[in-house]
Design an enzyme around this catalytic site. Structure first.
Site, mmCIF file in Angstrom:
data_model
loop_
_atom_site.group_PDB
_atom_site.id
_atom_site.type_symbol
_atom_site.label_atom_id
_atom_site.label_comp_id
_atom_site.label_asym_id
_atom_site.label_seq_id
_atom_site.Cartn_x
_atom_site.Cartn_y
_atom_site.Cartn_z
ATOM 1 N N ASN A 110 0.792 -1.219 0.000
ATOM 2 C CA ASN A 110 0.000 0.000 0.000
ATOM 3 C C ASN A 110 0.829 1.275 0.000
ATOM 4 O O ASN A 110 0.526 2.226 -0.723
ATOM 5 C CB ASN A 110 -0.919 -0.011 1.234
ATOM 6 C CG ASN A 110 -1.903 1.135 1.265
ATOM 7 O OD1 ASN A 110 -1.533 2.299 1.309
ATOM 8 N ND2 ASN A 110 -3.187 0.796 1.258
ATOM 9 N N ASP A 215 -7.284 6.222 6.254
ATOM 10 C CA ASP A 215 -6.403 5.958 5.114
ATOM 11 C C ASP A 215 -5.050 6.642 5.287
ATOM 12 O O ASP A 215 -4.067 6.034 5.680
ATOM 13 C CB ASP A 215 -7.084 6.408 3.824
ATOM 14 C CG ASP A 215 -6.489 5.772 2.585
ATOM 15 O OD1 ASP A 215 -5.247 5.740 2.470
ATOM 16 O OD2 ASP A 215 -7.247 5.320 1.712
#
Length: 305
Positions: A110, A215
């Site tokens: 990620n 996030d």
């Protein structure tokens, strides 16, 4: 110290930068105003300072997610689609840095983060396939690797994370902060002299609210941690004592949709850029508090090609 307790971002405060971007998840800002933005059409979109002229830079493949700038102005990219970490030189050439660990695929890579000591932190959200399955339920199979920027000597320093997302090291180098998306909040670890992690604890509310999914994270100069939340399209500031302040909330996504990252920029580091998975441009507004300067702001790094 500036007071952020009563700061709010109104829709009228928001401006937009860039056009026809695809999945502009992560943003690197240089001191002169140059922007480098993760883009599905090519690894990165380069937006020139002043003119706003933009061009694609790097290989046109994969799903570039998190990006970091090295000391020599090159880029390290987390490709969440291919599950690899690669490096782009200043001519746009790609070189794989890491594609497996202990003989196994990495999983959904990620984010990559270079700290002030040139340690490369690699956040892997999940080894579950497809990765969307780990977003729809809490699957604690995310982890963090630590290595040098060339990909040498990778070692797992944290695991059991709930969809690992962005990570940051505080200004004193004492803690690694980790956004756990499906947990809806932030965990942190104490960093040992050798980079090992210990003493996992929550920082701030966990979750921020029922059903929250966090996030991106970034520190400002006062030690506040800015957090993006994707279900209500929020920006939340966690003060050093963990108190949460919501500075922006847009559940309908009319102004900012699916915010994924926060980047401080401008000569005074008070311009905030917000990345997104759904928007075609990057949102921007002014902060009352300067951001903490990133690693590449502390030297004579330039990546302009």
């Amino acid at each position: 110290m500036q007071n952020i307790d009563h700061f709010k971002v109104a829709p009228a405060d928001v401006r937009y930068v860039g056009t026809d971007l695809s999945r502009p998840e992560c943003i690197i800002a240089e001191r002169d105003g140059t922007l480098w933005i993760a883009d599905n059409r090519g690894a990165i979109t380069h937006i020139e300072a002043g003119s706003g002229k933009q061009r694609l830079f790097g290989p046109q493949e994969g799903v570039p997610n998190g990006i970091a700038m090295t000391r020599d102005g090159e880029f390290i990219v987390a490709d969440i689609g291919a599950g690899v970490v690669y490096r782009i030189d200043r001519d746009g050439n790609k070189r794989i840095v890491l594609d497996s660990y202990e003989g196994k695929r990495l999983g959904a890579v990620n984010f990559v983060y270079l700290d002030d000591w040139d340690r490369l932190w690699v956040a892997v959200s999940t080894i579950t396939e497809p990765r969307s399955a780990a977003l729809n339920s809490v699957v604690p199979d995310g982890y963090v690797l630590l290595m040098d920027p060339e990909g040498r000597n990778p070692r797992r320093v944290a695991d059991g994370l709930r969809f690992t997302n962005e990570v940051r090291v505080d200004a004193r180098g004492e803690f690694l902060y980790v956004a756990e998306t499906t947990a809806g909040g932030i965990s942190r670890y104490r960093i040992g002299p050798d980079g090992s992690l210990s003493g996992r604890e929550t920082f701030g509310p966990m979750p921020l609210f029922d059903g929250a999914k966090v996030d991106g994270i970034a520190f400002d100069a006062d030690g506040n941690l800015w957090v993006t939340e994707i279900t209500r399209n929020q920006l939340v500031v966690l003060k050093p004592d963990g108190t949460a302040i919501t500075v922006f909330d847009d559940p309908d996504g009319k102004t900012i949709d699916f915010p994924t990252s926060v980047t401080f920029a401008g000569e005074d580091l008070r311009t905030v850029y917000v990345g997104s998975l759904k928007m075609r441009s990057v949102a921007s507004f002014q902060s009352p508090v300067a951001g903490a300067p990133m690693r590449h702001w502390r030297g004579d790094v330039t990546a302009t090609a």
